[in-house]
Motif scaffolding. Structure first.
Motif, PDB file in Angstrom:
ATOM      1  N   UNK A 133       0.673  16.636  -0.678  1.00 43.64           N
ATOM      2  CA  UNK A 133      -0.549  16.542  -1.490  1.00 43.64           C
ATOM      3  C   UNK A 133      -0.234  16.594  -2.981  1.00 43.64           C
ATOM      4  N   UNK A 134       0.708  17.452  -3.360  1.00 45.10           N
ATOM      5  CA  UNK A 134       1.087  17.582  -4.765  1.00 45.10           C
ATOM      6  C   UNK A 134       1.692  16.268  -5.283  1.00 45.10           C
ATOM      7  N   UNK A 135       2.534  15.660  -4.481  1.00 48.27           N
ATOM      8  CA  UNK A 135       3.178  14.403  -4.869  1.00 48.27           C
ATOM      9  C   UNK A 135       2.145  13.287  -4.964  1.00 48.27           C
ATOM     10  N   UNK A 136       1.246  13.222  -3.992  1.00 46.52           N
ATOM     11  CA  UNK A 136       0.223  12.173  -3.998  1.00 46.52           C
ATOM     12  C   UNK A 136      -0.714  12.331  -5.202  1.00 46.52           C
ATOM     13  N   UNK A 137      -1.013  13.575  -5.548  1.00 51.40           N
ATOM     14  CA  UNK A 137      -1.866  13.835  -6.711  1.00 51.40           C
ATOM     15  C   UNK A 137      -1.161  13.373  -7.988  1.00 51.40           C
ATOM     16  N   UNK A 138       0.138  13.631  -8.063  1.00 52.42           N
ATOM     17  CA  UNK A 138       0.919  13.217  -9.232  1.00 52.42           C
ATOM     18  C   UNK A 138       0.956  11.696  -9.365  1.00 52.42           C
ATOM     19  N   UNK A 139       1.139  11.003  -8.241  1.00 59.30           N
ATOM     20  CA  UNK A 139       1.236   9.551  -8.277  1.00 59.30           C
ATOM     21  C   UNK A 139      -0.092   8.898  -8.647  1.00 59.30           C
ATOM     22  N   UNK A 140      -1.175   9.437  -8.157  1.00 62.40           N
ATOM     23  CA  UNK A 140      -2.492   8.878  -8.477  1.00 62.40           C
ATOM     24  C   UNK A 140      -2.867   7.731  -7.569  1.00 62.40           C
ATOM     25  N   UNK A 141      -3.691   6.852  -8.087  1.00 61.05           N
ATOM     26  CA  UNK A 141      -4.252   5.748  -7.316  1.00 61.05           C
ATOM     27  C   UNK A 141      -3.219   4.657  -7.052  1.00 61.05           C
ATOM     28  N   UNK A 142      -3.070   4.252  -5.778  1.00 58.80           N
ATOM     29  CA  UNK A 142      -2.143   3.154  -5.490  1.00 58.80           C
ATOM     30  C   UNK A 142      -2.617   1.842  -6.114  1.00 58.80           C
ATOM     31  N   UNK A 143      -3.920   1.685  -6.273  1.00 58.64           N
ATOM     32  CA  UNK A 143      -4.454   0.458  -6.885  1.00 58.64           C
ATOM     33  C   UNK A 143      -4.094   0.379  -8.367  1.00 58.64           C
ATOM     34  N   UNK A 144      -4.111   1.514  -9.037  1.00 55.92           N
ATOM     35  CA  UNK A 144      -3.727   1.540 -10.447  1.00 55.92           C
ATOM     36  C   UNK A 144      -2.240   1.232 -10.600  1.00 55.92           C
ATOM     37  N   UNK A 145      -1.430   1.801  -9.732  1.00 57.54           N
ATOM     38  CA  UNK A 145       0.012   1.515  -9.753  1.00 57.54           C
ATOM     39  C   UNK A 145       0.237   0.031  -9.459  1.00 57.54           C
ATOM     40  N   UNK A 146      -0.495  -0.509  -8.489  1.00 56.99           N
ATOM     41  CA  UNK A 146      -0.356  -1.925  -8.141  1.00 56.99           C
ATOM     42  C   UNK A 146      -0.744  -2.808  -9.325  1.00 56.99           C
ATOM     43  N   UNK A 147      -1.801  -2.442 -10.035  1.00 56.94           N
ATOM     44  CA  UNK A 147      -2.234  -3.228 -11.193  1.00 56.94           C
ATOM     45  C   UNK A 147      -1.126  -3.277 -12.249  1.00 56.94           C
ATOM     46  N   UNK A 148      -0.467  -2.146 -12.454  1.00 59.76           N
ATOM     47  CA  UNK A 148       0.638  -2.092 -13.411  1.00 59.76           C
ATOM     48  C   UNK A 148       1.788  -2.985 -12.947  1.00 59.76           C
ATOM     49  N   UNK A 149       2.105  -2.934 -11.667  1.00 59.69           N
ATOM     50  CA  UNK A 149       3.175  -3.770 -11.119  1.00 59.69           C
ATOM     51  C   UNK A 149       2.829  -5.248 -11.271  1.00 59.69           C
ATOM     52  N   UNK A 150       1.592  -5.599 -10.964  1.00 59.74           N
ATOM     53  CA  UNK A 150       1.149  -6.995 -11.067  1.00 59.74           C
ATOM     54  C   UNK A 150       1.223  -7.463 -12.516  1.00 59.74           C
ATOM     55  N   UNK A 151       0.754  -6.621 -13.437  1.00 62.47           N
ATOM     56  CA  UNK A 151       0.740  -7.001 -14.856  1.00 62.47           C
ATOM     57  C   UNK A 151       2.130  -7.147 -15.440  1.00 62.47           C
ATOM     58  N   UNK A 152       3.108  -6.435 -14.880  1.00 64.34           N
ATOM     59  CA  UNK A 152       4.461  -6.481 -15.437  1.00 64.34           C
ATOM     60  C   UNK A 152       5.399  -7.392 -14.659  1.00 64.34           C
ATOM     61  N   UNK A 153       4.917  -8.039 -13.617  1.00 66.71           N
ATOM     62  CA  UNK A 153       5.746  -8.954 -12.841  1.00 66.71           C
ATOM     63  C   UNK A 153       5.556 -10.367 -13.372  1.00 66.71           C
ATOM     64  N   UNK A 154       6.621 -10.998 -13.892  1.00 70.04           N
ATOM     65  CA  UNK A 154       6.499 -12.358 -14.408  1.00 70.04           C
ATOM     66  C   UNK A 154       6.037 -13.319 -13.327  1.00 70.04           C
ATOM     67  N   UNK A 155       5.082 -14.149 -13.675  1.00 70.20           N
ATOM     68  CA  UNK A 155       4.602 -15.159 -12.739  1.00 70.20           C
ATOM     69  C   UNK A 155       3.712 -14.624 -11.650  1.00 70.20           C
ATOM     70  N   UNK A 156       3.227 -13.385 -11.783  1.00 68.36           N
ATOM     71  CA  UNK A 156       2.374 -12.826 -10.738  1.00 68.36           C
ATOM     72  C   UNK A 156       0.919 -13.137 -11.030  1.00 68.36           C
ATOM     73  N   UNK A 157       0.079 -12.830 -10.083  1.00 67.75           N
ATOM     74  CA  UNK A 157      -1.345 -13.048 -10.202  1.00 67.75           C
ATOM     75  C   UNK A 157      -1.772 -14.030  -9.143  1.00 67.75           C
ATOM     76  N   UNK A 158      -2.437 -13.572  -8.132  1.00 62.89           N
ATOM     77  CA  UNK A 158      -2.887 -14.399  -7.022  1.00 62.89           C
ATOM     78  C   UNK A 158      -1.736 -15.214  -6.448  1.00 62.89           C
ATOM     79  N   UNK A 159      -0.598 -14.572  -6.272  1.00 64.06           N
ATOM     80  CA  UNK A 159       0.575 -15.220  -5.713  1.00 64.06           C
ATOM     81  C   UNK A 159       0.343 -15.505  -4.242  1.00 64.06           C
TER      82      UNK A 159
END
Length: 158
Positions: free
Chosen positions: A45-71
């Motif tokens: 639970x402590x680790x999951x709380x630290x990581x936060x929302x998987x959707x927010x992490x995914x948005x960051x990954x999508x935004x920083x991946x060259x050529x991504x977006x509705x791949x």
């Protein structure tokens, strides 16, 4: 949130947005991270709380991946979507949002041109005002001189 829920949410958010190898790489990273942190004695639970929302992490990954977006994977091309990772092809036509990298040289050049145009406009306005005021200076000086003589020509009165 449990580890499985987090990883499932991350998978769902990344699927069809980035290439499959990016999805696998990030899932492996977060699985390893969670395992290592639990090995250090931290609770899930402590680790999951630290990581936060998987959707927010995914948005960051999508935004920083060259050529991504509705791949859409080449294997899924028959489904009617775009294929490949070329940024011109990788955005679906309906309702997609484009992100522009403003650190490119041409954006910097555009900013410089706009700055020069604004400075030129300001100088033109100031020059126009001065071109109206400077010819009037002798007239203003004459009026002040006449007022000085009318008052008696001496310094300030006490």
């Amino acid at each position: 949130m449990k580890k499985e829920e987090f990883l499932q949410g991350l998978t769902e958010a990344l699927t069809n947005e980035v290439p499959p190898e990016i999805v696998r790489e990030n899932l492996r990273y977060y699985e390893d991270y969670i395992r290592e942190e639990m090995g250090k004695g931290r609770s899930e639970n402590e680790i999951m709380e630290e990581l936060g929302s998987p959707r927010l992490i995914a948005r960051t990954i999508i935004d920083t991946t060259p050529g991504s977006g509705s791949y859409i994977d080449r294997d899924n091309a028959a489904a009617g979507g775009f294929t490949g990772t070329d940024s011109r092809e990788s955005y679906q036509q309906s309702g997609s949002v484009r992100h522009y990298d403003l650190n490119k040289w041409y954006w910097k050049l555009l900013a410089l041109v706009i700055l020069i145009a604004v400075i030129t406009l300001i100088l033109m306005i100031v020059g126009g005002i001065l071109s109206l005021v400077i010819p009037m200076l002798p007239v203003i000086g004459m009026v002040l001189l006449i007022m000085w003589f009318v008052r008696g020509g001496s310094g300030p009165r006490k």
